[in-house]
Every structure is written in C-alpha cells, then in structure tokens.
Design a protein around this motif. Structure first.
Motif, PDB file in Angstrom:
ATOM      1  N   ALA A 288      65.827  39.784  23.855  1.00 14.34           N
ATOM      2  CA  ALA A 288      65.863  40.255  25.457  1.00 14.34           C
ATOM      3  C   ALA A 288      66.870  40.271  26.179  1.00 14.34           C
ATOM      4  O   ALA A 288      66.927  40.364  27.357  1.00 14.34           O
ATOM      5  CB  ALA A 288      64.629  39.333  26.218  1.00 14.34           C
ATOM      6  N   THR A 289      68.004  40.841  25.455  1.00 11.93           N
ATOM      7  CA  THR A 289      69.214  41.254  26.144  1.00 11.93           C
ATOM      8  C   THR A 289      69.556  42.529  26.406  1.00 11.93           C
ATOM      9  O   THR A 289      69.514  43.474  25.339  1.00 11.93           O
ATOM     10  CB  THR A 289      70.633  40.499  25.455  1.00 11.93           C
ATOM     11  OG1 THR A 289      70.199  39.202  25.119  1.00 11.93           O
ATOM     12  CG2 THR A 289      71.730  40.734  26.187  1.00 11.93           C
ATOM     13  N   SER A 290      69.755  42.883  27.545  1.00  7.66           N
ATOM     14  CA  SER A 290      70.269  44.493  27.594  1.00  7.66           C
ATOM     15  C   SER A 290      71.729  44.632  27.643  1.00  7.66           C
ATOM     16  O   SER A 290      72.734  43.794  27.655  1.00  7.66           O
ATOM     17  CB  SER A 290      69.978  44.574  29.336  1.00  7.66           C
ATOM     18  OG  SER A 290      68.830  44.650  29.470  1.00  7.66           O
ATOM     19  N   TYR A 291      72.161  45.656  26.874  1.00 11.76           N
ATOM     20  CA  TYR A 291      73.465  46.083  26.877  1.00 11.76           C
ATOM     21  C   TYR A 291      74.025  47.252  27.223  1.00 11.76           C
ATOM     22  O   TYR A 291      73.144  48.146  27.888  1.00 11.76           O
ATOM     23  CB  TYR A 291      73.760  46.230  25.133  1.00 11.76           C
ATOM     24  CG  TYR A 291      73.718  44.678  24.514  1.00 11.76           C
ATOM     25  CD1 TYR A 291      74.687  43.778  24.672  1.00 11.76           C
ATOM     26  CD2 TYR A 291      72.374  44.441  23.958  1.00 11.76           C
ATOM     27  CE1 TYR A 291      74.572  42.548  24.145  1.00 11.76           C
ATOM     28  CE2 TYR A 291      72.108  43.236  23.501  1.00 11.76           C
ATOM     29  CZ  TYR A 291      73.261  42.282  23.291  1.00 11.76           C
ATOM     30  OH  TYR A 291      73.195  41.075  22.891  1.00 11.76           O
ATOM     31  N   THR A 292      75.149  47.626  27.309  1.00 18.28           N
ATOM     32  CA  THR A 292      75.813  49.108  27.883  1.00 18.28           C
ATOM     33  C   THR A 292      75.800  49.971  26.848  1.00 18.28           C
ATOM     34  O   THR A 292      75.581  49.582  25.704  1.00 18.28           O
ATOM     35  CB  THR A 292      77.337  48.635  28.299  1.00 18.28           C
ATOM     36  OG1 THR A 292      77.942  48.524  27.171  1.00 18.28           O
ATOM     37  CG2 THR A 292      77.559  47.649  29.447  1.00 18.28           C
ATOM     38  N   ASP A 293      75.792  51.177  27.343  1.00 17.86           N
ATOM     39  CA  ASP A 293      76.012  52.315  26.220  1.00 17.86           C
ATOM     40  C   ASP A 293      77.010  52.173  25.175  1.00 17.86           C
ATOM     41  O   ASP A 293      76.672  52.761  24.124  1.00 17.86           O
ATOM     42  CB  ASP A 293      76.122  53.833  26.928  1.00 17.86           C
ATOM     43  CG  ASP A 293      75.759  54.719  26.005  1.00 17.86           C
ATOM     44  OD1 ASP A 293      74.563  54.885  25.579  1.00 17.86           O
ATOM     45  OD2 ASP A 293      76.742  55.605  26.016  1.00 17.86           O
ATOM     46  N   THR A 294      77.973  51.467  25.446  1.00 19.80           N
ATOM     47  CA  THR A 294      79.102  51.431  24.331  1.00 19.80           C
ATOM     48  C   THR A 294      78.780  50.486  23.220  1.00 19.80           C
ATOM     49  O   THR A 294      79.299  50.163  22.047  1.00 19.80           O
ATOM     50  CB  THR A 294      80.270  50.732  24.917  1.00 19.80           C
ATOM     51  OG1 THR A 294      80.002  49.586  25.602  1.00 19.80           O
ATOM     52  CG2 THR A 294      80.832  52.304  25.842  1.00 19.80           C
ATOM     53  N   GLU A 295      77.543  49.408  23.432  1.00 25.78           N
ATOM     54  CA  GLU A 295      77.425  48.435  22.469  1.00 25.78           C
ATOM     55  C   GLU A 295      76.512  49.188  21.489  1.00 25.78           C
ATOM     56  O   GLU A 295      75.284  49.703  21.724  1.00 25.78           O
ATOM     57  CB  GLU A 295      76.444  47.373  23.102  1.00 25.78           C
ATOM     58  CG  GLU A 295      75.868  46.238  22.160  1.00 25.78           C
ATOM     59  CD  GLU A 295      76.943  45.679  21.179  1.00 25.78           C
ATOM     60  OE1 GLU A 295      76.892  45.842  19.935  1.00 25.78           O
ATOM     61  OE2 GLU A 295      77.843  45.205  21.745  1.00 25.78           O
TER      62      GLU A 295
ATOM     63  N   GLU B 252      68.962  47.382  19.739  1.00 30.51           N
ATOM     64  CA  GLU B 252      68.116  47.849  18.940  1.00 30.51           C
ATOM     65  C   GLU B 252      67.397  49.259  19.405  1.00 30.51           C
ATOM     66  O   GLU B 252      66.800  49.783  18.454  1.00 30.51           O
ATOM     67  CB  GLU B 252      66.925  46.742  18.472  1.00 30.51           C
ATOM     68  CG  GLU B 252      67.912  45.454  17.905  1.00 30.51           C
ATOM     69  CD  GLU B 252      66.900  44.246  17.775  1.00 30.51           C
ATOM     70  OE1 GLU B 252      67.151  43.599  16.866  1.00 30.51           O
ATOM     71  OE2 GLU B 252      65.865  44.419  18.429  1.00 30.51           O
ATOM     72  N   ILE B 253      66.998  49.282  20.739  1.00 29.34           N
ATOM     73  CA  ILE B 253      66.412  50.337  21.188  1.00 29.34           C
ATOM     74  C   ILE B 253      67.274  50.780  22.347  1.00 29.34           C
ATOM     75  O   ILE B 253      67.907  50.057  23.091  1.00 29.34           O
ATOM     76  CB  ILE B 253      64.908  50.188  21.400  1.00 29.34           C
ATOM     77  CG1 ILE B 253      64.677  49.243  23.030  1.00 29.34           C
ATOM     78  CG2 ILE B 253      64.058  49.791  20.464  1.00 29.34           C
ATOM     79  CD1 ILE B 253      63.731  49.369  23.295  1.00 29.34           C
ATOM     80  N   LYS B 254      67.012  51.896  23.094  1.00 31.67           N
ATOM     81  CA  LYS B 254      67.862  52.555  24.264  1.00 31.67           C
ATOM     82  C   LYS B 254      66.852  53.573  24.919  1.00 31.67           C
ATOM     83  O   LYS B 254      66.162  54.112  24.230  1.00 31.67           O
ATOM     84  CB  LYS B 254      69.174  53.006  23.603  1.00 31.67           C
ATOM     85  CG  LYS B 254      68.904  54.562  22.765  1.00 31.67           C
ATOM     86  CD  LYS B 254      70.479  54.725  22.301  1.00 31.67           C
ATOM     87  CE  LYS B 254      70.448  56.108  21.648  1.00 31.67           C
ATOM     88  NZ  LYS B 254      71.953  56.676  21.309  1.00 31.67           N
TER      89      LYS B 254
END
Length: 385
Positions: A257-264, A269-271
């Motif tokens: 349940a961790t959010s990431y930036t576009d560079t990750e 797993e989804i975007k």
C-alpha cells in the motif's frame, strides 16, 4: 484407630472445625478434623467410592461419620484414618454441573464433642470440548481441528456417538466424520478441503454446522454441543489510498500500500492511466476483471458493496475466472469493483499468487496550474489456500 500427632505451633490436642454455616458447631477444641478427599466427580459417576480423611489428636478417635444429603443419609465406613461412602447418596448428577452437590457430615468423637462440617462436591461433565472451532473455512487445504475428550472418576463410558444438524432449526442425524466409531477417551476431528459435498452435509458458506456428542455409560448419558459456522477465505484488512495523475504519487504497490513517483519502475505494480483510470506497471504479472451485474448472486453478494464488505476470495476467484481479463482501464467510475490476480516471487524464489479486490471511491479532478485527477481506491488481497 491410628492416631496422627500434629506438629504445629498449636497444642497437640487442639484442632478446630471452622465453617461459615451458623447452624454448625464451630471453633471448639475438638481434637479432630475431617477432609473430603473426593471433592469432584463426573456427572456419570453415580457409583463411585467417595473418600474422607480423618485427622485426630492423641486420645481422640472418630467412632462414626454420618453423611447427609437432603433427606437421605448414610453411615460412612471407617478404616484407620479414612472413611468412605458411595456417591449413590448424591442422587442424579446430570444437571448438577453448575452448583455442585452440598452434603453435611456429623462426626461422632470419642471425647463426645459435637462436630459437623459441610462440603460442596463439584460435578464435572464427562464430555468436554478441549479445542473448539470458531469456524470451518470453506474449501481450504488448511486444517481446522476440533478436539473432544472424556473424563470420569470410575464410571465406564461404553461409547461416544455423534450427531449433526444444519443450523439451529435443523434436525439432528447420526454422523461418522472419521469413518469409524469415535474413541471413548476422546479424539481429533480434522476438517480440510471442506465443501458442500463433505460428509453429505450439503453445507455452504454462511451455514452453521452443529455437532452433538453423546457419551453413554450404562443407562446414563452426557451430551455436549458445539457449533461451527462455515466461512469463506477472505483478506483480513483493506487499505485506502489515492492514486493520482500527480507524477509524485501516480504509482502504487498493492502488497505494501505504498505510493511511488513516476520514476519508480521496480517496486510499483499499478499506475494512474489518463484520463481517469489505472493500468498495470511495467512487467508486473497482474490483470483485472471488472465486476458486472451481481443480481443473480446470493443475497450476501448481490451488490458490489456487499461483495466487497464480505471480502469473499472464493467468489472473487470464480468471478475472475469467468470474466474478461484486462490490464488497463482508462475511464472508471465511483462504485466500480475490480478483481485482480497477481503473482509475485518471494525472497525464497517461490511464486505466490494472490487474488484481490479494488473498489473505486471518489474521483476528483482539479484545475490549477495543471489539471490533476485523484482516484480514491480501497483494496485488499490474500492467497487462496
């Protein structure tokens, strides 16, 4: 009769009979005391030898002990420093488990001092459930184990029979879940891969299985009942996050349940997918099925909200297997429900497949310096075992 010498700080000739019952003689210099050794028996022990210890000072003996229960009484047999009587005096024991049975004793002493003393005999059930089941999980290889046992002082248990019924309003019928008669001393009953076909019970998720154990000893019986609801496999917890078009938080790992930036590109797993949707990230082994009309499902699952609140993974898998698999959705709506299947490789290089649900919440688009869309989603997942 053997005399016991008392080596305490009290004088040798002093033993007190202390009882809270005001009708009894208390705090006399009696020179004797009695103790009920057999303080508990089972509800099937209607012919058990009850034992009383006699303690006397030098020069004092107990010449008789009368045991009284209600309007009935017997004279205990005295041998040395022990006295015995039969539990038949106590009458019917089944049903006396809560309060036990009260008796009174009147002991005749050689020093002619009056001595009465009361006891409460604890009555235990001959049958016990040593390990109860809060529930039986439907169609899982994991084992759910129910354990029962029996215990008596001297009564012989001839056999244990078992009956079952569906729900509280059902009718009991004989059953042999182990395929043979149950051990009279107790046994484990293990439920594994339980389905509607198991044991001929025809039980589904939301039903409740009742078991009634019956111990027979001669003409006497003791029974104990346990109930076990049938539940599905579920994911225990759900997470609520925002998947955004904002490139600082437009990707998500569903496991953590961790959010990431576009560079990750490794952990996500989804975007977010423009204009207001989501898609799988990179080479993630995941796809989705959008849940359609549920009106034909059971009442527990006939709406999206009910299905998500139940978190039933077995129903989710069935809907996933029957649905059209997709890897992206560009336009979604509040209230939509998606079922996904994802396979990950753990640190032991094992492939783990889990099923999950994604429920769409508010979708908010703001127009400032740049147009941003935030999608609130609630989701959860688990491995089906």
């Amino acid at each position: 009769m053997k005399k016991l010498k008392i080596f305490f700080i009290l004088p040798l000739f002093v033993l007190f009979s202390c009882n809270e019952d005001d009708s009894e003689i208390t705090n006399y210099d009696l020179g004797a005391n009695i103790i009920l050794n057999t303080s508990s028996i089972s509800n099937l022990d209607i012919n058990h030898t009850m034992e009383i210890s006699i303690i006397t000072a030098d020069g004092v003996s107990a010449t008789g002990i009368q045991v009284i229960k209600g309007d009935s009484s017997v004279d205990a047999s005295i041998s040395g420093n022990l006295a015995t009587f039969n539990s038949s005096l106590l009458g019917t024991l089944v049903g006396q488990e809560k309060d036990g049975v009260d008796i009174n004793t009147i002991t005749t002493l050689s020093n002619e001092k009056p001595y009465s003393k009361s006891f409460n005999i604890k009555i235990n059930k001959a049958l016990a459930i040593d390990k109860e089941l809060d529930a039986i999980t439907y169609n899982t290889a994991e084992k759910d184990t129910l354990i029962f046992s029996t215990s008596t002082k001297s009564a012989i248990i001839d056999n244990i029979s078992l009956e079952w019924k569906k729900g509280s309003e059902g009718t009991y019928a004989p059953t042999e879940p182990l395929g043979t008669a149950l051990n009279v001393n107790g046994e484990e009953i293990i439920f594994s891969n339980f389905t509607d076909a198991s044991y001929g019970y025809n039980l589904a998720v939301k039903d409740t299985l009742y078991y009634r154990f019956i111990a027979t000893s001669g003409a006497l019986t003791d029974t104990i009942v346990t109930s076990m609801p049938i539940i599905s496999q579920t994911f225990e917890n759900s997470n609520t996050v925002v998947l955004s078009s904002d490139l600082t938080k437009n990707k998500l790992n569903l496991d953590t349940a961790t959010s990431y930036t576009d560079t990750e590109t490794e952990l996500a797993e989804i975007k977010f997918k423009s204009p207001s949707g989501f898609e799988k990230e990179s080479d993630t082994d995941i796809d989705f099925v959008k849940v359609g009309d549920l009106s034909g499902e059971m009442e527990y699952y006939n709406t999206v909200d009910k299905l998500f609140s139940e978190k039933d993974l077995l129903v989710a898998k069935r809907l996933y297997d029957a649905g059209s698999k997709e890897t992206e959705f560009s336009a979604i709506n509040k209230g939509d429900l998606y079922i996904y299947k994802i396979t990950r490789v753990n640190e032991d290089e094992e492939s783990i497949t889990e099923y999950g649900m994604i429920k769409i919440g508010d979708i908010v688009t703001t127009n400032g310096g740049a147009t941003l869309t935030d999608i609130s989603i609630e989701f959860g997942e688990a491995e089906i075992k």
